[in-house]
Design an enzyme around this catalytic site. Structure first.
Site, mmCIF file in Angstrom:
data_model
loop_
_atom_site.group_PDB
_atom_site.id
_atom_site.type_symbol
_atom_site.label_atom_id
_atom_site.label_comp_id
_atom_site.label_asym_id
_atom_site.label_seq_id
_atom_site.Cartn_x
_atom_site.Cartn_y
_atom_site.Cartn_z
ATOM 1 N N CYS A 274 -2.600 3.195 7.992
ATOM 2 C CA CYS A 274 -3.973 3.174 7.969
ATOM 3 C C CYS A 274 -4.320 2.793 9.251
ATOM 4 O O CYS A 274 -3.286 2.474 10.082
ATOM 5 C CB CYS A 274 -4.701 1.709 6.880
ATOM 6 S SG CYS A 274 -3.940 0.241 7.353
ATOM 7 N N CYS B 97 0.855 -1.188 -0.157
ATOM 8 C CA CYS B 97 0.075 0.035 -0.024
ATOM 9 C C CYS B 97 0.885 1.148 0.061
ATOM 10 O O CYS B 97 0.356 2.267 -0.077
ATOM 11 C CB CYS B 97 -0.916 -0.055 1.176
ATOM 12 S SG CYS B 97 -0.167 0.072 2.844
ATOM 13 N N ASP C 96 2.421 2.375 2.598
ATOM 14 C CA ASP C 96 2.334 3.139 3.895
ATOM 15 C C ASP C 96 3.767 3.071 4.593
ATOM 16 O O ASP C 96 4.581 1.838 4.379
ATOM 17 C CB ASP C 96 1.120 2.611 4.872
ATOM 18 C CG ASP C 96 0.117 3.042 4.258
ATOM 19 O OD1 ASP C 96 -0.199 4.018 3.402
ATOM 20 O OD2 ASP C 96 -0.935 2.623 4.629
ATOM 21 N N CYS D 73 -1.001 -5.165 7.023
ATOM 22 C CA CYS D 73 -0.602 -3.896 7.854
ATOM 23 C C CYS D 73 0.152 -4.390 9.054
ATOM 24 O O CYS D 73 1.011 -3.425 9.532
ATOM 25 C CB CYS D 73 -1.862 -3.142 8.058
ATOM 26 S SG CYS D 73 -3.156 -3.221 6.752
HETATM 27 FE FE1 FES Z 1 -1.530 0.271 4.360
HETATM 28 FE FE2 FES Z 1 -2.796 -0.645 6.106
HETATM 29 S S1 FES Z 1 -3.282 -0.205 3.954
HETATM 30 S S2 FES Z 1 -0.671 -0.165 6.316
#
Ligand code: FES
Length: 145
Positions: A59, A33, A35, A103
Site C-alpha cells: 500500500c 494484509c 502485501d 505497513c
Molecule cells: Fe499492506 Fe500497508 S496495507 S502494507
C-alpha cells in the site's frame, strides 16, 4: 491524515528498482494484509551499504516507509542499518496513522532479510540480527511481481 513527508515519499518514492548481483536480497510478506516487499542491498568490502533499492506489492504507507527506510540506510554500516527500525522510519516521516503502523514493518523486516541473505552468502554472522519471521525469500526467489 498523512503527513506531508509521507505524501512526498508516496508520490515520489526514492530508490525504487532492483540491483543486479545484489550483495543481499530480502523478501518479506505482511501477515496482516498479504502485501510483499523486496529489498536489494549493495554492500562493499568494508561493510558499507553503497546502494539500496526496493520493489513492493504494498500500500501507499508501505511505499512511503520503504522509500524513507532506504534513504536512511544508504551509506551506512550494517550495524547502523540495524538501528533503522520501523519506529525510526515513522519518526522520520512525522508519523503514520495507527492503522498503518504495521505497513512500516515491511521495510524493516525486508532490510533485515536482505542482511540475513548477505550474511548467509558470505558465511558471516551479524551481531544482533535474527532471521525475520516473515522472510519468504526461499519460496518467492524465482517469482516476479
Ligand atoms: Fe499492506 Fe500497508 S496495507 S502494507
Amino acid at each position: 491524515m498523512y503527513s506531508e513527508k509521507v505524501m512526498d515519499h508516496f508520490k515520489n518514492p526514492r530508490n525504487v528498482g532492483e540491483i543486479d548481483n545484489a550483495s543481499g536480497v530480502g523478501t518479506v510478506g505482511n501477515a496482516k494484509c498479504g502485501d510483499i516487499m523486496r529489498i536489494f542491498l549493495d554492500i562493499d568490502e568494508d561493510g558499507i551499504i553503497q546502494d539500496v533499492k526496493f520493489k513492493t506489492f504494498g500500500c501507499g504507507a508501505a511505499v512511503a516507509t520503504s522509500s524513507m527506510a532506504t534513504e536512511l540506510v544508504k551509506g551506512k554500516t550494517i550495524q547502523e542499518a540495524l538501528q533503522v527500525t520501523n519506529k525510526a522510519v515513522m519518526e522520520a516521516l512525522d508519523g503514520l496513522p495507527p492503522v498503518k503502523v504495521h505497513c512500516s514493518l515491511l521495510a524493516e523486516e525486508a532490510i533485515h532479510a536482505a542482511l540475513w541473505d548477505y550474511a548467509q552468502k558470505n558465511g558471516i554472522q551479524i551481531e544482533g540480527l535474527e532471521q525475520p519471521k516473515n522472510d519468504i525469500s526461499e519460496e518467492e526467489e524465482e517469482e516476479d511481481y
